[in-house]
Motif scaffolding. Sequence first.
Motif, PDB file in Angstrom:
ATOM      1  N   ALA A  83     101.963  67.991  53.606  1.00 24.84           N
ATOM      2  CA  ALA A  83     101.153  67.781  52.407  1.00 24.84           C
ATOM      3  C   ALA A  83      99.684  67.685  52.784  1.00 24.84           C
ATOM      4  O   ALA A  83      99.340  67.412  53.927  1.00 24.84           O
ATOM      5  N   THR A  84      98.796  67.856  51.827  1.00 23.74           N
ATOM      6  CA  THR A  84      97.365  67.833  52.073  1.00 23.74           C
ATOM      7  C   THR A  84      96.762  66.575  51.454  1.00 23.74           C
ATOM      8  O   THR A  84      97.462  65.757  50.876  1.00 23.74           O
ATOM      9  N   ILE A  85      95.432  66.421  51.574  1.00 27.64           N
ATOM     10  CA  ILE A  85      94.785  65.180  51.155  1.00 27.64           C
ATOM     11  C   ILE A  85      94.790  65.121  49.628  1.00 27.64           C
ATOM     12  O   ILE A  85      94.853  66.151  48.971  1.00 27.64           O
ATOM     13  N   PRO A  86      94.721  63.928  49.038  1.00 27.15           N
ATOM     14  CA  PRO A  86      94.911  63.827  47.587  1.00 27.15           C
ATOM     15  C   PRO A  86      93.668  64.201  46.783  1.00 27.15           C
ATOM     16  O   PRO A  86      93.166  63.414  45.996  1.00 27.15           O
ATOM     17  N   VAL A  87      93.149  65.424  46.984  1.00 25.44           N
ATOM     18  CA  VAL A  87      92.093  65.959  46.125  1.00 25.44           C
ATOM     19  C   VAL A  87      92.645  67.255  45.555  1.00 25.44           C
ATOM     20  O   VAL A  87      93.121  68.094  46.309  1.00 25.44           O
ATOM     21  N   LEU A  88      92.584  67.413  44.237  1.00 27.76           N
ATOM     22  CA  LEU A  88      93.271  68.543  43.611  1.00 27.76           C
ATOM     23  C   LEU A  88      92.594  69.856  43.952  1.00 27.76           C
ATOM     24  O   LEU A  88      91.376  69.981  43.883  1.00 27.76           O
ATOM     25  N   LEU A  89      93.396  70.855  44.315  1.00 26.72           N
ATOM     26  CA  LEU A  89      92.889  72.189  44.586  1.00 26.72           C
ATOM     27  C   LEU A  89      93.168  73.086  43.400  1.00 26.72           C
ATOM     28  O   LEU A  89      93.806  72.685  42.435  1.00 26.72           O
ATOM     29  N   GLU A  90      92.721  74.357  43.513  1.00 24.44           N
ATOM     30  CA  GLU A  90      92.776  75.228  42.347  1.00 24.44           C
ATOM     31  C   GLU A  90      94.201  75.636  42.010  1.00 24.44           C
ATOM     32  O   GLU A  90      94.656  75.461  40.904  1.00 24.44           O
ATOM     33  N   GLY A  91      94.938  76.205  42.991  1.00 25.10           N
ATOM     34  CA  GLY A  91      96.206  76.827  42.645  1.00 25.10           C
ATOM     35  C   GLY A  91      97.413  75.904  42.729  1.00 25.10           C
ATOM     36  O   GLY A  91      98.436  76.157  42.112  1.00 25.10           O
ATOM     37  N   LEU A  92      97.310  74.813  43.466  1.00 20.14           N
ATOM     38  CA  LEU A  92      98.482  73.977  43.724  1.00 20.14           C
ATOM     39  C   LEU A  92      98.656  72.983  42.600  1.00 20.14           C
ATOM     40  O   LEU A  92      97.785  72.148  42.357  1.00 20.14           O
ATOM     41  N   THR A  93      99.785  73.042  41.928  1.00 22.09           N
ATOM     42  CA  THR A  93     100.073  72.014  40.941  1.00 22.09           C
ATOM     43  C   THR A  93     101.376  71.311  41.225  1.00 22.09           C
ATOM     44  O   THR A  93     101.789  70.453  40.460  1.00 22.09           O
TER      45      THR A  93
ATOM     46  N   ASN B 208     100.514  60.597  48.630  1.00 17.40           N
ATOM     47  CA  ASN B 208     100.666  59.626  47.563  1.00 17.40           C
ATOM     48  C   ASN B 208      99.335  58.887  47.356  1.00 17.40           C
ATOM     49  O   ASN B 208      98.892  58.189  48.262  1.00 17.40           O
ATOM     50  N   PRO B 209      98.668  58.997  46.204  1.00 17.13           N
ATOM     51  CA  PRO B 209      97.355  58.360  46.088  1.00 17.13           C
ATOM     52  C   PRO B 209      97.427  56.874  45.798  1.00 17.13           C
ATOM     53  O   PRO B 209      96.421  56.176  45.905  1.00 17.13           O
ATOM     54  N   LEU B 210      98.590  56.353  45.448  1.00 18.23           N
ATOM     55  CA  LEU B 210      98.668  54.938  45.066  1.00 18.23           C
ATOM     56  C   LEU B 210      98.470  54.046  46.278  1.00 18.23           C
ATOM     57  O   LEU B 210      97.772  53.023  46.222  1.00 18.23           O
ATOM     58  N   THR B 211      99.041  54.438  47.430  1.00 20.40           N
ATOM     59  CA  THR B 211      98.901  53.602  48.619  1.00 20.40           C
ATOM     60  C   THR B 211      97.456  53.590  49.111  1.00 20.40           C
ATOM     61  O   THR B 211      96.959  52.558  49.572  1.00 20.40           O
ATOM     62  N   HIS B 212      96.755  54.739  49.004  1.00 26.09           N
ATOM     63  CA  HIS B 212      95.374  54.766  49.472  1.00 26.09           C
ATOM     64  C   HIS B 212      94.495  53.837  48.656  1.00 26.09           C
ATOM     65  O   HIS B 212      93.607  53.159  49.192  1.00 26.09           O
ATOM     66  N   ALA B 213      94.740  53.793  47.336  1.00 32.02           N
ATOM     67  CA  ALA B 213      93.891  52.964  46.478  1.00 32.02           C
ATOM     68  C   ALA B 213      94.066  51.478  46.809  1.00 32.02           C
ATOM     69  O   ALA B 213      93.101  50.724  46.868  1.00 32.02           O
TER      70      ALA B 213
ATOM     71  N   ASN C  61      89.459  63.973  42.169  1.00 24.08           N
ATOM     72  CA  ASN C  61      89.823  63.069  43.252  1.00 24.08           C
ATOM     73  C   ASN C  61      90.856  62.094  42.724  1.00 24.08           C
ATOM     74  O   ASN C  61      90.583  61.285  41.841  1.00 24.08           O
ATOM     75  N   LEU C  62      92.080  62.156  43.289  1.00 24.89           N
ATOM     76  CA  LEU C  62      93.155  61.350  42.724  1.00 24.89           C
ATOM     77  C   LEU C  62      92.985  59.872  43.031  1.00 24.89           C
ATOM     78  O   LEU C  62      93.359  59.028  42.226  1.00 24.89           O
ATOM     79  N   VAL C  63      92.390  59.557  44.191  1.00 27.82           N
ATOM     80  CA  VAL C  63      92.279  58.147  44.565  1.00 27.82           C
ATOM     81  C   VAL C  63      91.289  57.439  43.652  1.00 27.82           C
ATOM     82  O   VAL C  63      91.530  56.320  43.195  1.00 27.82           O
TER      83      VAL C  63
ATOM     84  N   GLU D 160      83.856  61.392  42.281  1.00 29.72           N
ATOM     85  CA  GLU D 160      84.982  61.944  41.549  1.00 29.72           C
ATOM     86  C   GLU D 160      85.416  63.301  42.054  1.00 29.72           C
ATOM     87  O   GLU D 160      86.486  63.757  41.699  1.00 29.72           O
ATOM     88  N   VAL D 161      84.578  63.952  42.856  1.00 32.43           N
ATOM     89  CA  VAL D 161      84.896  65.320  43.254  1.00 32.43           C
ATOM     90  C   VAL D 161      85.462  65.367  44.663  1.00 32.43           C
ATOM     91  O   VAL D 161      86.287  66.204  44.969  1.00 32.43           O
ATOM     92  N   GLY D 162      85.014  64.483  45.531  1.00 33.13           N
ATOM     93  CA  GLY D 162      85.499  64.466  46.899  1.00 33.13           C
ATOM     94  C   GLY D 162      85.726  63.035  47.330  1.00 33.13           C
ATOM     95  O   GLY D 162      85.650  62.112  46.520  1.00 33.13           O
ATOM     96  N   PRO D 163      85.989  62.819  48.617  1.00 33.20           N
ATOM     97  CA  PRO D 163      86.172  61.439  49.072  1.00 33.20           C
ATOM     98  C   PRO D 163      84.877  60.658  48.939  1.00 33.20           C
ATOM     99  O   PRO D 163      83.815  61.152  49.259  1.00 33.20           O
TER     100      PRO D 163
END
Lengths: 80, 125, 259
Positions: B61-71, B78-83, C55-57, C143-146
């Motif tokens: 898996a990649t870092i939790p920032v949304l990319l263009e094609g991947l949904t 998992n972004p919940l643990t990072h927060a 940015n999901l976090v 909001e766009v990156g880390p």
Amino acid sequence: MPTLVLEAILLLALIIITMAVIFNRDLLIVIITYCAFSFIAMFLYIVMGAPDVAFTEAVIGVISTIYFIITLKKIDRRCK
Amino acid sequence: MTGIEQFLADKGIYFLTFFLLSLGIYGIITCKNYMKKLIGMNIMQVSAIIFFLSLGQKKGATIPVLLEGLTNSDAYNNPLTHALMLTAIVVSLGTTGVGLALLTRIKEKFGSVEEEEIIRRQDKL
Amino acid sequence: MMRKVIGILLIVLGLGYVFVSFDFLPAIGDSSAPAHKHVSDYYIENALKDTNSPNLVTAVLADYRGFDTLLETTVMFSAGVCVVMILGSKSPLRKRYLVPKEILKGKPYGGIPAYKTVNKDVMTTLIEILILLYAIYVLLHGEVGPGGGFQAGALIALAYIVNVMVAPDIKPLFKFTKINAVAAAGIGVFIYAFTGLLTMFAGGAFLEYGKLPFPIPENDLHPVGIMMIETGVAIGVMATIITILIAIIERVRFDDDRN
């Protein structure tokens, strides 16, 4: 190299640095080694795929080391 | 290689993390200087954060920032643990600051930061 | 001696127990673990539609879980208040003149102090401005990156630390005292809570960004709300770090002090 093997190598490095922190008698060496510990923990967070956490740990590791060095000026540098 | 990887994924990383935690506890029990006890407390906090982050990993898996094609939801960590861990790191800085303020006052009142001398002078007070 | 025996016993027993019977934890990297199932799937699939931020976090931290961040900023503020209460009395060191230690025997100050060889003009006009520029960039691109509010606040405090500690005999640009810095942290918490109260006055729930009273289409209101929150968090974290620094540095005596 696969991700889990890289994580295991970094964790072993962290354990060796922790042993250097506990069994030492000069407080200045302990504080500088703690700064190195924080630096390698930041690498571990990047390998695990968490860039936000790594960024925060980098900045806060520096600030924490500065606090420890300022209090070191008040107490003795030797330790038993 | 897959034998080592399977062993590490099942038990190895948890074992090393628990070893780091127990080294931190050993440092707090054994060392007699108060500043080393504070550093041991910080080492314990880093080990707890590593344990939590390793629960939120996914294979490939990649870092939790949304990319263009991947949904697909299997392609992001998992972004919940990072927060939750961001909050924990900042709170640990605050705790270290209060601990160092207490250390300064102890040095002014008792004259030393070793544990045995403080106990000796406290009995004499 | 007794403590070391107890310590080693604890380590060996704990590790043995972990190694033998840790079967209930899932394997790392497994996609069907229960930590990835219930709520995280909803966050990953619907974050762009609900909050308009890639940015999901930051979306989880500032929109879906906004209460946690508010109370975390309050914890930082109360840590600053605790430090001011502990180190509040008059420091007893300013009245005496301390004799320097034996390593400096002979020369009065051990040669030129290290801070006099650093050119303060270079540090102030080059390094601090780069740090401040990077801090504002990290705050606005949360909001766009880390990035986000915590990192930006700590970076601004780092610029102030460089200004105070590089040459301690030259006056810094802003002179903070303990009480001023703690009040600034309170202003940061107030900005955060004020955003929540603003949405309540306009007819929504506490911290519901879709009902902020600005004349902007509704899909763009969520980034505005997140920006106001991150500013409050950054000010709070910066002021607490500066408070702890100034409260400790008033009581420490460096070798080159002359009073």
